[in-house]
Design an enzyme around this catalytic site. Structure first.
Site, mmCIF file in Angstrom:
data_model
loop_
_atom_site.group_PDB
_atom_site.id
_atom_site.type_symbol
_atom_site.label_atom_id
_atom_site.label_comp_id
_atom_site.label_asym_id
_atom_site.label_seq_id
_atom_site.Cartn_x
_atom_site.Cartn_y
_atom_site.Cartn_z
ATOM 1 N N LYS A 8 -3.292 0.991 2.223
ATOM 2 C CA LYS A 8 -4.478 0.006 2.213
ATOM 3 C C LYS A 8 -5.183 -0.409 1.412
ATOM 4 O O LYS A 8 -6.042 -1.637 1.655
ATOM 5 C CB LYS A 8 -4.813 1.642 3.313
ATOM 6 C CG LYS A 8 -4.036 2.347 4.957
ATOM 7 C CD LYS A 8 -4.056 3.171 4.905
ATOM 8 C CE LYS A 8 -4.475 3.868 4.446
ATOM 9 N NZ LYS A 8 -3.604 4.468 4.046
ATOM 10 N N THR A 9 -5.661 0.778 0.641
ATOM 11 C CA THR A 9 -6.993 -0.360 -0.304
ATOM 12 C C THR A 9 -6.498 -1.697 -1.063
ATOM 13 O O THR A 9 -7.313 -1.779 -1.432
ATOM 14 C CB THR A 9 -6.637 1.313 -1.783
ATOM 15 O OG1 THR A 9 -7.074 2.436 -0.859
ATOM 16 C CG2 THR A 9 -7.886 0.688 -2.132
ATOM 17 N N ARG A 47 3.454 4.630 -3.649
ATOM 18 C CA ARG A 47 2.746 5.645 -4.628
ATOM 19 C C ARG A 47 3.319 6.511 -5.665
ATOM 20 O O ARG A 47 3.430 6.888 -6.267
ATOM 21 C CB ARG A 47 1.022 6.168 -4.205
ATOM 22 C CG ARG A 47 0.156 7.247 -4.828
ATOM 23 C CD ARG A 47 -1.016 8.149 -4.606
ATOM 24 N NE ARG A 47 -1.928 6.899 -4.486
ATOM 25 C CZ ARG A 47 -2.696 6.484 -3.175
ATOM 26 N NH1 ARG A 47 -2.359 8.153 -2.496
ATOM 27 N NH2 ARG A 47 -3.820 5.967 -2.980
ATOM 28 N N ASP A 63 -13.051 2.834 3.068
ATOM 29 C CA ASP A 63 -11.872 4.218 2.565
ATOM 30 C C ASP A 63 -12.548 5.631 3.680
ATOM 31 O O ASP A 63 -13.912 5.760 3.963
ATOM 32 C CB ASP A 63 -11.664 4.149 1.832
ATOM 33 C CG ASP A 63 -10.234 4.988 1.268
ATOM 34 O OD1 ASP A 63 -9.794 4.703 2.132
ATOM 35 O OD2 ASP A 63 -10.584 5.342 -0.157
ATOM 36 N N THR A 101 -6.055 7.233 7.521
ATOM 37 C CA THR A 101 -4.904 8.032 7.944
ATOM 38 C C THR A 101 -4.788 8.523 8.717
ATOM 39 O O THR A 101 -4.123 8.592 9.335
ATOM 40 C CB THR A 101 -4.921 9.377 6.749
ATOM 41 O OG1 THR A 101 -6.042 9.596 6.854
ATOM 42 C CG2 THR A 101 -4.620 8.608 5.041
HETATM 43 P P1 ADP Z 1 -3.304 3.569 0.352
HETATM 44 O O1 ADP Z 1 -5.028 3.184 -0.142
HETATM 45 O O2 ADP Z 1 -3.093 2.943 1.538
HETATM 46 O O3 ADP Z 1 -4.253 5.378 0.031
HETATM 47 P P2 ADP Z 1 -3.218 2.005 -2.023
HETATM 48 O O4 ADP Z 1 -3.372 1.180 -1.832
HETATM 49 O O5 ADP Z 1 -4.036 2.914 -3.173
HETATM 50 O O6 ADP Z 1 -2.425 3.028 -0.851
HETATM 51 O O7 ADP Z 1 -1.414 2.527 -2.616
HETATM 52 C C1 ADP Z 1 -0.926 3.233 -3.830
HETATM 53 C C2 ADP Z 1 -0.629 1.904 -5.073
HETATM 54 O O8 ADP Z 1 0.796 2.054 -4.577
HETATM 55 C C3 ADP Z 1 -1.320 1.037 -5.354
HETATM 56 O O9 ADP Z 1 -1.870 1.370 -6.449
HETATM 57 C C4 ADP Z 1 -0.011 0.488 -5.676
HETATM 58 O O10 ADP Z 1 0.330 0.786 -7.267
HETATM 59 C C5 ADP Z 1 1.302 0.631 -5.041
HETATM 60 N N1 ADP Z 1 1.104 -0.107 -4.040
HETATM 61 C C6 ADP Z 1 1.017 -0.149 -2.761
HETATM 62 N N2 ADP Z 1 1.025 -0.573 -1.870
HETATM 63 C C7 ADP Z 1 2.675 -2.040 -2.656
HETATM 64 C C8 ADP Z 1 2.876 -3.242 -2.334
HETATM 65 N N3 ADP Z 1 2.902 -3.739 -1.118
HETATM 66 N N4 ADP Z 1 3.037 -4.070 -3.292
HETATM 67 C C9 ADP Z 1 3.275 -3.100 -4.492
HETATM 68 N N5 ADP Z 1 2.970 -2.177 -4.837
HETATM 69 C C10 ADP Z 1 1.909 -1.293 -3.887
#
Ligand code: ADP
Length: 351
Positions: free
Chosen positions: A80-81, A233, A125, A174
């Site tokens: 998401k981030t 992650r 977020d 989430t």
């Molecule tokens: P969320 O915001 O959903 O908790 P993040 O965007 O922070 O998740 O993702 C966590 C980590 O996973 C990122 O820092 C990145 O390294 C990896 N990641 C997430 N999505 C992808 C993707 N589509 N391709 C490659 N790496 C990804």
């Protein structure tokens, strides 16, 4: 206090002539930034979401209007981030990052809104943690790019409308179910992120191994992927641990055997569950007779916050059909009981 970081455009991106400004509250970004894709094209998987986002970005650039508000939802660690921070880069605009948990009153949101540059992105977020009053304050800002400020008190109080520059809110949560309908409805696009298939995670692991300068077998990358609970992650965390293990105990190269030994040492089982996941299953099995049981009771017994279980532990267990949810609570499936018996045998043996 928000910390302001200026990210300069990369030299090879001609359309990015505006510096990307990130207003980052402490702790909003993890130390994962080295592995986080910085361009949307570098993201692996989630192709449906990716295609829709690219169309929206393309149309926005052509119309020279702000991008419509976007809400991302799904379990933690799915991107998401990453999506939210890649989008302003594609648009060539600045991005401010706020966290719903720290927006306790409308006054906390005002600086972000008044600082928002034309067509920039405000990423919120954990948007479900925003207080109701903040949420209501955000409605006119999202709909008409306007805020209503009350000046003075009592009889002398008056409301003034302040016009904002057109901007885009990107929300991440989430718990989409906790958002009020009026807030949800103000997002033009709502994108749900799904767990990643093993092939996508293996591709992420292989690419990140190269970034971390570690040599890895394809079979090892797949085994780590299979044990990453569908989550990039977690895949990155497992990869880092396996790399450390390889450096310390092997010749620095990750073979299938090295990967398996490293994960065994951390008690990561064949489904990718770790000690906390199995403890959750075990508590329901032993203390609550397999359920149904409320999540608060399980959380109290385990001495963890119920939110941790709901956000981080349960989604993958539900997806894997190890537990089911009913109005009366959580219940283990036969699959979970079999899995517990199997892993108990495995981890009670010395390695
Ligand atoms: P969320 O915001 O959903 O908790 P993040 O965007 O922070 O998740 O993702 C966590 C980590 O996973 C990122 O820092 C990145 O390294 C990896 N990641 C997430 N999505 C992808 C993707 N589509 N391709 C490659 N790496 C990804």
């Amino acid at each position: 206090m928000p910390r302001e970081t200026i990210i300069r455009p990369e030299d090879d991106s001609p359309e990015m002539d505006v510096p990307l400004r990130l207003n980052i509250p402490d702790g909003a970004l993890d130390d994962d930034s080295a592995l986080r894709p910085s361009r949307i094209d570098d993201m692996i998987g989630q192709r449906d979401v990716y295609e829709r986002i690219l169309i929206a970005i393309d149309a926005t650039k052509k119309r020279r209007e702000p991008l419509g508000h976007i809400l991302f939802d799904g379990p933690p660690g799915l991107g998401k981030t990453t999506f939210a921070t890649c989008i302003p880069r594609e648009l060539g605009t600045s991005c401010q990052i706020a966290s719903g948990a720290t927006l306790k009153a409308p006054k906390d949101l005002i600086p972000y809104l008044t600082n928002a540059e034309e067509r920039s992105v405000l990423f919120i977020d954990e948007i479900h943690r925003m207080q109701k009053a903040v949420e209501e304050f955000l409605y006119p800002a999202m709909e008409d790019f306007r805020i209503d400020l009350v000046i003075g008190e009592g009889n002398g109080a008056r409301t003034i409308n302040m016009q904002l520059r057109p901007f885009t809110v990107i929300g991440a949560t989430t718990r989409a179910g906790l958002l009020s309908a009026p807030l949800r409805d103000r997002f033009q696009m709502r994108e749900h992120l799904e767990f990643y298939p093993v092939d996508d995670l293996a591709a992420i692991i292989t690419r990140n191994a190269a970034k971390l300068r570690v040599k890895i077998d394809e079979t090892a990358a797949y085994e780590i992927a299979r044990r990453s609970r569908g989550t990039p992650r977690i895949a990155n965390n497992r990869l880092r641990w396996v790399r450390d293990y390889a450096v310390s105990r092997a010749n620095g190269e990750v073979s299938l055997q090295v990967a398996l030994k490293a994960m065994r040492m951390q008690e990561i089982d064949a489904l990718g569950l770790d000690r906390q996941d199995r403890k959750y299953l075990d508590v329901i099995a032993r203390v609550f007779g397999g359920g149904p049981v409320g999540v608060e009771a399980v959380a109290h017994t385990m001495n963890v916050a119920p939110d941790t279980l709901v956000d981080e532990v349960e989604p993958f267990l539900l997806r894997s059909e190890l537990i089911v949810r009913s109005p009366r609570g959580r219940k283990l499936t036969i699959l979970a009981l079999e899995h517990l018996a199997e892993t108990e045998r495995l981890f009670s043996k010395p390695s």
